[in-house]
Write an enzyme that holds these catalytic residues in place. Structure first.
Site, mmCIF file in Angstrom:
data_model
loop_
_atom_site.group_PDB
_atom_site.id
_atom_site.type_symbol
_atom_site.label_atom_id
_atom_site.label_comp_id
_atom_site.label_asym_id
_atom_site.label_seq_id
_atom_site.Cartn_x
_atom_site.Cartn_y
_atom_site.Cartn_z
ATOM 1 N N PHE A 256 -12.477 14.416 -66.744
ATOM 2 C CA PHE A 256 -11.335 15.146 -65.776
ATOM 3 C C PHE A 256 -10.454 14.116 -65.261
ATOM 4 O O PHE A 256 -9.788 14.387 -63.883
ATOM 5 C CB PHE A 256 -11.858 16.198 -65.022
ATOM 6 C CG PHE A 256 -12.313 17.315 -65.786
ATOM 7 C CD1 PHE A 256 -11.258 18.470 -66.031
ATOM 8 C CD2 PHE A 256 -13.566 17.457 -66.509
ATOM 9 C CE1 PHE A 256 -11.968 19.474 -66.889
ATOM 10 C CE2 PHE A 256 -14.056 18.571 -67.030
ATOM 11 C CZ PHE A 256 -13.105 19.755 -67.429
ATOM 12 N N CYS A 267 -8.779 29.709 -67.526
ATOM 13 C CA CYS A 267 -9.862 29.511 -66.487
ATOM 14 C C CYS A 267 -9.271 29.102 -65.236
ATOM 15 O O CYS A 267 -9.085 29.769 -64.185
ATOM 16 C CB CYS A 267 -11.172 28.854 -66.758
ATOM 17 S SG CYS A 267 -12.345 29.519 -68.089
ATOM 18 N N ARG A 335 -2.381 30.140 -72.850
ATOM 19 C CA ARG A 335 -2.522 30.616 -71.525
ATOM 20 C C ARG A 335 -2.269 29.360 -70.641
ATOM 21 O O ARG A 335 -2.889 28.531 -70.438
ATOM 22 C CB ARG A 335 -3.584 31.523 -71.079
ATOM 23 C CG ARG A 335 -3.635 32.954 -71.768
ATOM 24 C CD ARG A 335 -4.939 33.604 -71.336
ATOM 25 N NE ARG A 335 -5.979 32.975 -72.512
ATOM 26 C CZ ARG A 335 -7.322 33.582 -72.525
ATOM 27 N NH1 ARG A 335 -7.605 34.646 -71.792
ATOM 28 N NH2 ARG A 335 -8.274 32.980 -73.215
#
Length: 437
Positions: A256, A267, A335
């Site tokens: 990340f 999420c 999304r």
């Protein structure tokens, strides 16, 4: 063990198929008849690598079934998982728990014996308390235990994550029912004992908060490296080397820390918002996460301006090929995808968008009504004044740059995922724009 999964979306279907593959008898319930019909026909409602074959094998073995009849699905079950959606509620950003609470009522009404009810959906702190209250009110005669067991599945790698998890978090109350629930959950996850997957037993509220804290921390890492990338551009440093330099520190870790156009998906956006709302409700604001949410939203539009800048002083009337639309590779999930903000920035500036994504175009069509959707990267690039890599699908990692250059109106590559080497791209005759480099 007989397991029922309420909700056959991403979490419910993957979890149900994996539990069935462990040898449990699993029934997946969903209210959408079309989804259940598709599953009976072997068609998956989502794209997840390996899911279709996993479902087919366990259906054939008789361990995995699907129904719209919740009462039928719950009858005789030992454990019922609630895996329904908890989207951000319109107007205030709180998690919408209406589907969770409705499922709890229906489960209570349908239960035929002692039951462990497990909240798999991502829910705010205290949701388990309300689920238990609802069920006990609906069925005072029912012996139940309500457990929190959050999922930690990455889209595109969900099956591996489920079968080889970093950890399994199970939250229950300290009571006789809680002790029974912990024993049942050990049996549910017993097949993973050989993998030595750590199981962390906590209180129910601790388990609920652990999920939100994990996602907020990962979102913070992404946002942090994106801001460092901006500083790298300003001072003449390379964010990829900075990421490696700090990621080799075991206290930080390498994951990340890839600079890009911001996070999206099912999420991180909704969970960071829900955590902020929970913190506000308990008068304990989390200012770091608040900053992360604001910076990430601004980041997406900023990447749109970056692409516009690569077109020169007069972008209106030009064409950009967007490669990659989903929020990450190996999913069809659109999304909160950064591509949406990038495409809107281009459209606002009068730029034509030609787009290609290996799996996300069907979902993207309704979200990008003005875009031209194409069959592959080279068709998207035909006549384009710039190509922008927005999602790092494998199909875009080794493009034939000479072929790309031949079909483009101008050889400009905007690499929002830092997939390519500057020297190689410039040697092919391109003007190259990266992030933080």
């Amino acid at each position: 063990m007989r397991i029922t999964m309420i909700g056959s979306g991403y979490v419910g279907l993957v979890s149900g198929a994996c539990f069935a593959d462990f040898g449990h008898d699993v029934c997946c319930v969903d209210k959408m008849q079309a989804k259940i019909d598709a599953l009976h026909a072997g068609r998956m409602p989502i794209y997840e690598p390996g899911l279709d074959s996993l479902v087919a094998a366990n259906v054939a073995a008789g361990r995995l079934t699907f129904t719209t009849d919740l009462a039928q699905g719950v009858a005789g079950a030992d454990v019922v998982f609630i895996a329904v959606g908890t989207p951000s509620r319109r107007g205030d950003g709180h998690a919408d728990l209406s589907y969770v609470f409705a499922a709890a009522r229906e489960i209570a009404e349908a239960a035929t014996g002692p039951l462990v009810v497990v909240t798999k959906s991502t829910v705010p702190v205290g949701t388990g308390d309300e689920v238990e209250r609802i069920m006990r009110e609906a069925r005072p005669d029912l012996t139940i235990a309500v457990v929190s067991n959050p999922e930690f599945l990455r889209e595109g790698a969900a099956i591996g994550d489920f079968k080889r998890p970093d950890r399994i978090v199970i939250g229950s109350e300290n009571s006789n029912d809680g002790a029974r629930a912990r024993a049942v959950m050990r049996d549910v996850y017993r097949p993973l004992y050989l993998n030595e997957s750590p199981i962390l037993f906590t209180g129910r509220r601790t388990s609920e908060l652990t999920k939100y804290a994990a996602n907020a921390f990962l979102a913070t890492k992404i946002t942090f490296i994106n801001e460092i990338a901006d500083l790298c551009e300003a001072v003449g440093a390379d964010v990829k080397d900075v990421s490696r330099g700090i990621g080799l520190d075991n206290r930080i870790g390498r994951k990340f820390l890839h600079a890009g156009p911001g996070y999206g998906g099912s999420c991180f956006p909704k969970d960071t918002l829900a955590l902020l709302k929970t913190a506000e409700d308990f008068d304990s604001p989390i200012q770091i996460v608040d900053a992360v949410v604001k910076v990430n939203e601004a980041r997406k539009r900023k990447m749109g301006r970056k692409v516009l800048g690569a077109l020169g002083d007069a972008p209106r009337g030009k064409t950009v090929a967007l490669l990659g639309l989903t929020f990450k590779p190996n999913t069809d999930d659109m999304r909160d995808a950064p591509s949406l903000a990038v495409a809107q920035s281009l459209a606002d500036a009068g730029v034509t968008v030609r787009a290609h994504d290996p799996e996300g175009m069907e979902a993207a069509r309704g979200l990008l009504p003005d875009a031209v959707f194409t069959g592959d990267a080279y068709e998207a690039a035909t006549g384009a004044d710039a190509v922008a890599i927005v999602t790092e699908w494998d199909a875009f990692r080794a493009l034939d740059l000479q072929r790309l250059k031949q079909v483009m109106a101008a050889p400009v590559l905007v690499d929002l995922r830092n997939v390519y080497d500057r020297a190689a791209v410039e040697a092919a005759g391109f003007t190259y724009h990266a992030v933080g480099r």
